[in-house]
Design a protein around this motif. Structure first.
Motif, PDB file in Angstrom:
ATOM      1  N   GLN A 125      -2.411  24.494 -19.369  1.00  0.00           N
ATOM      2  CA  GLN A 125      -2.433  23.042 -19.405  1.00  0.00           C
ATOM      3  C   GLN A 125      -1.770  22.593 -20.702  1.00  0.00           C
ATOM      4  OE1 GLN A 125      -6.529  21.844 -19.016  1.00  0.00           O
ATOM      5  NE2 GLN A 125      -6.409  21.774 -16.799  1.00  0.00           N
ATOM      6  N   GLU A 126      -0.959  21.569 -20.607  1.00  0.00           N
ATOM      7  CA  GLU A 126      -0.325  20.919 -21.741  1.00  0.00           C
ATOM      8  C   GLU A 126       0.669  21.804 -22.494  1.00  0.00           C
ATOM      9  OE1 GLU A 126      -3.339  19.062 -24.131  1.00  0.00           O
ATOM     10  OE2 GLU A 126      -4.329  18.229 -22.393  1.00  0.00           O
ATOM     11  N   ARG A 127       1.092  22.890 -21.905  1.00  0.00           N
ATOM     12  CA  ARG A 127       2.144  23.685 -22.545  1.00  0.00           C
ATOM     13  C   ARG A 127       2.997  24.441 -21.532  1.00  0.00           C
ATOM     14  NH1 ARG A 127      -2.718  26.799 -23.804  1.00  0.00           N
ATOM     15  NH2 ARG A 127      -2.463  28.805 -22.833  1.00  0.00           N
ATOM     16  N   LEU A 128       2.984  23.989 -20.287  1.00  0.00           N
ATOM     17  CA  LEU A 128       3.735  24.672 -19.239  1.00  0.00           C
ATOM     18  C   LEU A 128       5.232  24.679 -19.527  1.00  0.00           C
ATOM     19  CD1 LEU A 128       3.522  26.121 -16.516  1.00  0.00           C
ATOM     20  CD2 LEU A 128       3.943  23.916 -15.439  1.00  0.00           C
ATOM     21  N   ALA A 129       5.765  23.588 -20.081  1.00  0.00           N
ATOM     22  CA  ALA A 129       7.198  23.535 -20.373  1.00  0.00           C
ATOM     23  C   ALA A 129       7.588  24.621 -21.374  1.00  0.00           C
ATOM     24  CB  ALA A 129       7.586  22.159 -20.893  1.00  0.00           C
ATOM     25  N   LEU A 130       6.721  24.897 -22.333  1.00  0.00           N
ATOM     26  CA  LEU A 130       7.021  25.954 -23.312  1.00  0.00           C
ATOM     27  C   LEU A 130       7.005  27.331 -22.664  1.00  0.00           C
ATOM     28  CD1 LEU A 130       4.982  24.659 -26.379  1.00  0.00           C
ATOM     29  CD2 LEU A 130       7.425  24.376 -25.899  1.00  0.00           C
ATOM     30  N   VAL A 131       6.093  27.535 -21.732  1.00  0.00           N
ATOM     31  CA  VAL A 131       6.045  28.809 -20.996  1.00  0.00           C
ATOM     32  C   VAL A 131       7.332  28.977 -20.187  1.00  0.00           C
ATOM     33  CG1 VAL A 131       4.823  30.124 -19.217  1.00  0.00           C
ATOM     34  CG2 VAL A 131       3.531  28.828 -20.915  1.00  0.00           C
ATOM     35  N   ALA A 132       7.777  27.893 -19.566  1.00  0.00           N
ATOM     36  CA  ALA A 132       9.006  27.944 -18.770  1.00  0.00           C
ATOM     37  C   ALA A 132      10.214  28.245 -19.652  1.00  0.00           C
ATOM     38  CB  ALA A 132       9.209  26.625 -18.027  1.00  0.00           C
ATOM     39  N   LEU A 133      10.285  27.613 -20.812  1.00  0.00           N
ATOM     40  CA  LEU A 133      11.408  27.876 -21.725  1.00  0.00           C
ATOM     41  C   LEU A 133      11.408  29.332 -22.177  1.00  0.00           C
ATOM     42  CD1 LEU A 133      11.359  24.636 -23.898  1.00  0.00           C
ATOM     43  CD2 LEU A 133      13.056  25.286 -22.179  1.00  0.00           C
ATOM     44  N   ASP A 134      10.233  29.871 -22.440  1.00  0.00           N
ATOM     45  CA  ASP A 134      10.131  31.272 -22.830  1.00  0.00           C
ATOM     46  C   ASP A 134      10.606  32.184 -21.703  1.00  0.00           C
ATOM     47  OD1 ASP A 134       9.367  33.290 -24.753  1.00  0.00           O
ATOM     48  OD2 ASP A 134       7.672  33.737 -23.432  1.00  0.00           O
ATOM     49  N   ALA A 135      10.239  31.856 -20.478  1.00  0.00           N
ATOM     50  CA  ALA A 135      10.660  32.664 -19.337  1.00  0.00           C
ATOM     51  C   ALA A 135      12.178  32.625 -19.157  1.00  0.00           C
ATOM     52  CB  ALA A 135       9.965  32.180 -18.064  1.00  0.00           C
ATOM     53  N   LYS A 168      11.614  19.042 -18.682  1.00  0.00           N
ATOM     54  CA  LYS A 168      10.788  19.185 -19.882  1.00  0.00           C
ATOM     55  C   LYS A 168      10.326  17.822 -20.372  1.00  0.00           C
ATOM     56  CE  LYS A 168      10.628  21.371 -24.429  1.00  0.00           C
ATOM     57  NZ  LYS A 168      10.022  20.242 -25.101  1.00  0.00           N
ATOM     58  N   ALA A 169      11.211  16.831 -20.357  1.00  0.00           N
ATOM     59  CA  ALA A 169      10.843  15.480 -20.785  1.00  0.00           C
ATOM     60  C   ALA A 169       9.780  14.877 -19.868  1.00  0.00           C
ATOM     61  CB  ALA A 169      12.081  14.583 -20.824  1.00  0.00           C
ATOM     62  N   ALA A 170       9.927  15.072 -18.564  1.00  0.00           N
ATOM     63  CA  ALA A 170       8.947  14.543 -17.613  1.00  0.00           C
ATOM     64  C   ALA A 170       7.593  15.228 -17.789  1.00  0.00           C
ATOM     65  CB  ALA A 170       9.456  14.709 -16.184  1.00  0.00           C
ATOM     66  N   ILE A 171       7.609  16.547 -17.946  1.00  0.00           N
ATOM     67  CA  ILE A 171       6.359  17.283 -18.165  1.00  0.00           C
ATOM     68  C   ILE A 171       5.720  16.849 -19.479  1.00  0.00           C
ATOM     69  CG2 ILE A 171       5.387  19.569 -18.696  1.00  0.00           C
ATOM     70  CD1 ILE A 171       7.375  20.714 -16.634  1.00  0.00           C
ATOM     71  N   GLY A 172       6.526  16.727 -20.515  1.00  0.00           N
ATOM     72  CA  GLY A 172       6.007  16.302 -21.820  1.00  0.00           C
ATOM     73  C   GLY A 172       5.366  14.929 -21.764  1.00  0.00           C
ATOM     74  N   ALA A 173       6.004  14.000 -21.069  1.00  0.00           N
ATOM     75  CA  ALA A 173       5.446  12.646 -20.937  1.00  0.00           C
ATOM     76  C   ALA A 173       4.135  12.674 -20.165  1.00  0.00           C
ATOM     77  CB  ALA A 173       6.454  11.737 -20.247  1.00  0.00           C
ATOM     78  N   ALA A 174       4.072  13.456 -19.097  1.00  0.00           N
ATOM     79  CA  ALA A 174       2.840  13.559 -18.311  1.00  0.00           C
ATOM     80  C   ALA A 174       1.721  14.195 -19.125  1.00  0.00           C
ATOM     81  CB  ALA A 174       3.097  14.354 -17.031  1.00  0.00           C
TER      82      ALA A 174
END
Length: 87
Positions: A53-63, A29-35
């Motif tokens: 785009q720009e919110r994939l980490a949130l989608v992953a957390l929801d999953a 999540k930190a790496a995705i957020g930084a990118a």
């Protein structure tokens, strides 16, 4: 049926596995957020965002929060689709 001690051992083992997965999720999540932050800074403000785009980490957390909900695509597939053709 397992006895109490066996069940406790299973719980403790699986809890340790979850701890390791949580560490991996935090790092990813930190790496995705930084990118994503760098992309926002580098791309023109007029560029429209596409799906995921720009919110994939949130989608992953929801999953992960709702593992009983099976999605059509993996996070890797969503990322590939979201960023296809973007430079």
């Amino acid at each position: 049926m397992a006895d109490i001690a066996t069940n406790i051992a299973t719980i403790q083992t699986k809890a340790a596995e979850l701890d390791a997965l949580i560490d991996q999720v935090r790092a990813a999540k930190a790496a995705i957020g930084a990118a994503e932050k760098e992309i926002r800074q580098l791309r023109p403000a007029s560029d429209p965002s596409r799906a995921y785009q720009e919110r994939l980490a949130l989608v992953a957390l929801d999953a992960m929060a709702k593992p009983s909900i099976v999605g059509d695509k993996s996070m890797a597939e969503l990322a590939a689709t979201a960023w296809a053709g973007v430079a």
